[in-house]
Structure formats: structure tokens, C-alpha cells
Design a protein around this motif. Structure first.
Motif, mmCIF file in Angstrom:
data_model
loop_
_atom_site.group_PDB
_atom_site.id
_atom_site.type_symbol
_atom_site.label_atom_id
_atom_site.label_comp_id
_atom_site.label_asym_id
_atom_site.label_seq_id
_atom_site.Cartn_x
_atom_site.Cartn_y
_atom_site.Cartn_z
ATOM 1 N N ARG A 40 16.512 -25.084 -6.244
ATOM 2 C CA ARG A 40 16.665 -24.812 -7.672
ATOM 3 C C ARG A 40 15.477 -24.022 -8.226
ATOM 4 O O ARG A 40 15.618 -23.323 -9.212
ATOM 5 C CB ARG A 40 16.815 -26.134 -8.448
ATOM 6 N N ASP A 41 14.353 -24.134 -7.591
ATOM 7 C CA ASP A 41 13.167 -23.389 -8.008
ATOM 8 C C ASP A 41 13.306 -21.927 -7.587
ATOM 9 O O ASP A 41 13.625 -21.619 -6.428
ATOM 10 C CB ASP A 41 11.927 -24.007 -7.363
ATOM 11 N N ASP A 42 13.077 -20.998 -8.510
ATOM 12 C CA ASP A 42 13.292 -19.577 -8.234
ATOM 13 C C ASP A 42 12.396 -19.067 -7.113
ATOM 14 O O ASP A 42 12.838 -18.296 -6.250
ATOM 15 C CB ASP A 42 13.054 -18.754 -9.502
ATOM 16 N N ALA A 43 11.117 -19.481 -7.126
ATOM 17 C CA ALA A 43 10.189 -19.002 -6.105
ATOM 18 C C ALA A 43 10.589 -19.511 -4.717
ATOM 19 O O ALA A 43 10.576 -18.761 -3.735
ATOM 20 C CB ALA A 43 8.767 -19.440 -6.442
ATOM 21 N N ALA A 44 10.937 -20.789 -4.647
ATOM 22 C CA ALA A 44 11.350 -21.356 -3.364
ATOM 23 C C ALA A 44 12.637 -20.702 -2.886
ATOM 24 O O ALA A 44 12.799 -20.408 -1.690
ATOM 25 C CB ALA A 44 11.541 -22.864 -3.496
ATOM 26 N N ARG A 45 13.555 -20.448 -3.803
ATOM 27 C CA ARG A 45 14.820 -19.829 -3.430
ATOM 28 C C ARG A 45 14.605 -18.406 -2.913
ATOM 29 O O ARG A 45 15.210 -18.000 -1.917
ATOM 30 C CB ARG A 45 15.775 -19.831 -4.624
ATOM 31 N N ALA A 46 13.732 -17.647 -3.587
ATOM 32 C CA ALA A 46 13.457 -16.277 -3.146
ATOM 33 C C ALA A 46 12.847 -16.266 -1.748
ATOM 34 O O ALA A 46 13.191 -15.424 -0.901
ATOM 35 C CB ALA A 46 12.537 -15.589 -4.143
ATOM 36 N N ALA A 47 11.932 -17.203 -1.493
ATOM 37 C CA ALA A 47 11.309 -17.275 -0.171
ATOM 38 C C ALA A 47 12.337 -17.630 0.896
ATOM 39 O O ALA A 47 12.361 -17.054 1.988
ATOM 40 C CB ALA A 47 10.184 -18.299 -0.184
ATOM 41 N N LEU A 48 13.226 -18.577 0.583
ATOM 42 C CA LEU A 48 14.258 -18.969 1.533
ATOM 43 C C LEU A 48 15.244 -17.838 1.788
ATOM 44 O O LEU A 48 15.723 -17.656 2.908
ATOM 45 C CB LEU A 48 14.996 -20.208 1.019
#
Length: 200
Positions: A40-48
Motif C-alpha cells: 500500500r505504500d507508494d515507495a515500497a510498491r514502486a521498488a517492488l
């Protein structure tokens, strides 16, 4: 923020440079897709998303050398009815892809049958679609089969192997069947329609 911890841990444990530089196991890619769906976190999602994209490229490169895709669909009206079968097998070995597929209640005299060599680009395109499909990251426990159950029967199996890694999805009924049937139908349509060259 409890939901964020597994995602962040996954990002920390699998940095981008590691995913790009080393072979990627199919199970590891599936876990990336699951973590991506849960993020749900944008930064974590972008990295994934970057990790999953790099891993997908690595898997497709490995699939050129050694991979296998098997699809089986069976429908039976009742105990006294011969099952209607559709089955296809795509095998890639060292840059060449072969297809064997048939459909009908009698394998000895099928309603249709195809065999030949598939262009690598077409094979990798359909494999990429499968690897991006949400069904791949789903939970697919082996269904419980009751041989004495009355009424119609139906079954779907999709099996993907890349190198030494393998993932199998199977379903018999209900929402899991409908979800997997949609994917299997698209894969079987590819096998029915893809241009073929004769096997040398």
C-alpha cells in the motif's frame, strides 16, 4: 502499519541489484507478485514493481533455454459420458519451441490436433502474459476430488516450469475454477491459433 512490515522486509531482503544480477527462482518471483499486490505504500510498491520487472526479464531469458507450459481442460457431463478434453504442451529447449495440442473425447481420433514449431517471440509473449497474470500469484492448494460425486465434472490444470522450478495451478469447481478457466482458455486459444512451422 503492520501490513507494511512484510513488504518492507521483502524490499530490504531483495535489493534491485541482486534481482538483476542473479538467477531468479519462479517461487521467488511469485512471492514478489504477492508482496506487490499487498503493498500500500507508494515507495515500497514502486521498488517492488522494479524488482518484479527485472525478475520477469530474467525468467523470460531462462525460459528461452529451458521451459515447459502444459494446459489441461476436462469437462464431463456424467459418469456415462466420455470427457471432453483439451490439452496442450509447449516446450522450449535451447532457443526452439515445440507445440503439441489436441481436443476431443477420444485422443486416438481428436476433433482437432496441432503439432509444430512456434516462433520464440510468440511463445515468450504468451509466457509473459502468464507470468503477469494475477492467477499465478494466487493460492492453489490441490483440490479434493470425490470420484463418487454425482453430476457434471470439470477440471483445469496449468503447469509452468522454467529451468528446475515448477508451479502448478489446478481447480475443479467454484470461483477458483472460473478464475483459472479464463486463463487456461486464453492459453489454449493461443495454442489453437499460433502459426506453426513443421518440426524438422
Amino acid at each position: 502499519m503492520k501490513w507494511l512490515r512484510p513488504t518492507l522486509c521483502f524490499v530490504l531482503l531483495f535489493p534491485l541489484s541482486t534481482v538483476a544480477a542473479q538467477p531468479v527462482a519462479l517461487d521467488g518471483y511469485v512471492q514478489m507478485r504477492r508482496s506487490l499486490e499487498a503493498a500500500r505504500d507508494d515507495a515500497a510498491r514502486a521498488a517492488l514493481e522494479r524488482q518484479a520487472g527485472a525478475a520477469l526479464d530474467t525468467l523470460l531469458a531462462a525460459a528461452r533455454r529451458s521451459s515447459r507450459l502444459v494446459i489441461l481442460a476436462e469437462r464431463r457431463g456424467g459418469h456415462e459420458t466420455a470427457p471432453a478434453l483439451e490439452t496442450a504442451r509447449l516446450v522450449a529447449r535451447e532457443g526452439r519451441v515445440t507445440l503439441q495440442a489436441l481436443a476431443g473425447p477420444r485422443p486416438q481420433s481428436p476433433d482437432w490436433e496441432r503439432a509444430g514449431v512456434v516462433e520464440m517471440g510468440a511463445y515468450l509473449a504468451v509466457l509473459g502474459r502468464l507470468l503477469r497474470d494475477p492467477a499465478l500469484a494466487g493460492d492453489w492448494p490441490a483440490p479434493r476430488f470425490d470420484p463418487n460425486a454425482p453430476g457434471p465434472r470439470r477440471a483445469i490444470v496449468v503447469q509452468l516450469a522454467i529451468g528446475e522450478d515448477e508451479r502448478e495451478m489446478q481447480a475443479l469447481d467454484g470461483p477458483p475454477y472460473e478464475r483459472l478457466a479464463a486463463l487456461a482458455g486464453a492459453l489454449l486459444e493461443f495454442c489453437r491459433s499460433v502459426p506453426l512451422r513443421p518440426v524438422p
